[in-house]
Design an enzyme around this catalytic site. Sequence first.
Site, PDB file in Angstrom:
ATOM      1  N   HIS A 109       0.976  -1.092  -0.345  1.00  0.00           N
ATOM      2  CA  HIS A 109       0.177   0.110  -0.058  1.00  0.00           C
ATOM      3  C   HIS A 109       1.403   1.163   0.141  1.00  0.00           C
ATOM      4  O   HIS A 109       0.587   2.003  -0.623  1.00  0.00           O
ATOM      5  CB  HIS A 109      -1.064  -0.195   1.060  1.00  0.00           C
ATOM      6  N   LYS A 165       2.813   6.199  -7.425  1.00  0.00           N
ATOM      7  CA  LYS A 165       2.218   6.611  -8.139  1.00  0.00           C
ATOM      8  C   LYS A 165       2.281   8.595  -8.636  1.00  0.00           C
ATOM      9  O   LYS A 165       1.879   8.552  -9.179  1.00  0.00           O
ATOM     10  CB  LYS A 165       0.617   6.607  -7.801  1.00  0.00           C
ATOM     11  N   ASN A 166       2.837   8.218  -7.305  1.00  0.00           N
ATOM     12  CA  ASN A 166       2.937  10.358  -7.233  1.00  0.00           C
ATOM     13  C   ASN A 166       3.952  10.600  -7.923  1.00  0.00           C
ATOM     14  O   ASN A 166       3.699  11.475  -8.665  1.00  0.00           O
ATOM     15  CB  ASN A 166       2.888  10.346  -5.820  1.00  0.00           C
ATOM     16  N   GLU A 169       0.996   3.712  -3.388  1.00  0.00           N
ATOM     17  CA  GLU A 169       0.705   5.535  -3.296  1.00  0.00           C
ATOM     18  C   GLU A 169       1.540   5.865  -3.620  1.00  0.00           C
ATOM     19  O   GLU A 169       1.797   7.080  -4.234  1.00  0.00           O
ATOM     20  CB  GLU A 169       0.280   5.757  -2.026  1.00  0.00           C
TER      21      GLU A 169
END
Length: 481
Positions: free
Chosen positions: A341, A348-349, A345
């Site tokens: 997780h 992705k950024n 995240e």
Amino acid sequence: MSMWKMSDALRHQIYKYAKLPQTGVSLRQMVQFGPRPSPGTLFHASYFAVHELPIRLSHRVRELENLPLGLSEDPSIRLVRDWYAQSFEELMSVEEPELSDEFRDMLLKNKKDDFMWEGEDSNVKRNYNRNSFVFEDDGVIIRKSNRHDEDSFAEIENSAEPDLFLNCDNNVNSTENEEFEKPLGLKTYFQHAPNDIIYPKEVTDYNKLVTNILVKIKKRHDATVATLARGVQNWKQKNNYKYLNSPINQFLDRFYMSRIGIRMLIGQTITINQQSQKNMQNDDYVGIICLHCNIKEIIRDAIDAARFACEEHFDVMEVPKVKLYCPSDLTFRYVPGHLVHMLFETLKNSLRATIEHHSKLNPGIDLDDIKYPPIKIIVAKGDEDITIKISDEGGGIPRSAVPLIWTYFYTSAEKQIKEDDLQDFHNSHKVPFMGLGVGLPHSRLYARYFSGDLKLISMEGYGTDVYLHLNRLSSSTEPLQ
């Protein structure tokens, strides 16, 4: 909206339970089950979950009903409150199993238990069937991995396996616990029961019943992040707030941290029961905890998932490559889903920022024709931490905006999430690729849950470095207060 409605009697019961302090659960207790726990050991865990979870749920209901500045009145916030209250009601309705005094004393009597299953502290690494363990939570789904070319990965050496411990939210003073005491058997999550006896049918039936109820509850709360986001966003827009104020951010930190703990307890109880019931035992896993978590393998899973999501969002054939520098044999005890997780995240950024920044530097050029610099991931083992550094050349973040990235619903994405996107997120539980503004602060909570941390350093005009610290020194026997 749900047709379920909380009665006054149920609210009174919830507020009564909200006076009880929570019981901490250490990681050692969770791994002591081993890969093949007895029905009696599983019974104790199921019984603990049935009596502990209502306490944790009641705390959240009370808080959701007493939020500042009128936030509690938002329909989406009230819907989340109803989910927690309904789950509380279902757990309270679980009937106590009829057991003989002998079995009841053996399974539920509070006692110190230093039982250690064979191999608990073993340093031997085992191969495991990765396909048998699918992580699916908060919209992140990781199944069978598809590997990138080995040429994109460089390797170094060494391994490690620290002890970690679980976070527990004991924010209620124990002196408030005057109305009633916790039921028998609630001091510990794990209690050893022998494997070489025949257990009555009531024991196995109770384990199956609790597992089915917890599966239902876990599914009900899958959309909590989306629904809470929609409620706070609506409240924020209605009151013309540009940023969230401190009390609301503090509430969201508490709420999301508590949710991680609740889902950890639910997920562990479900999985240890299902692994036993379906004969899915695996020597490398105790429930959702991997005893020898290979960081390189998990990072690759996160890379695959993030690159695929990026390709899908931008509708391109090729997104920035990711170069990984990590020891092949670096392992330690952790929950793979949590690590996936956080990595998903942050990656992705980095991918989004790199594409947006370099599309500005190359105006008029198709996204598929731009040559993007790679994102680099470096993993290092220290005496205190295992640190994962994610570096991109995505233009960085202005210094004035850096404190804002840890507040909820602030986003540096050029495209803000729309109401229709939030509705789709609510219906499908699929995390929007960007613009929600929950990813980084939520990921930092996952890191801090096991006494780690997530930090960010930005060079505006060039790129950003994210440091994910995974604690190697915390005691596995002591719950975090």
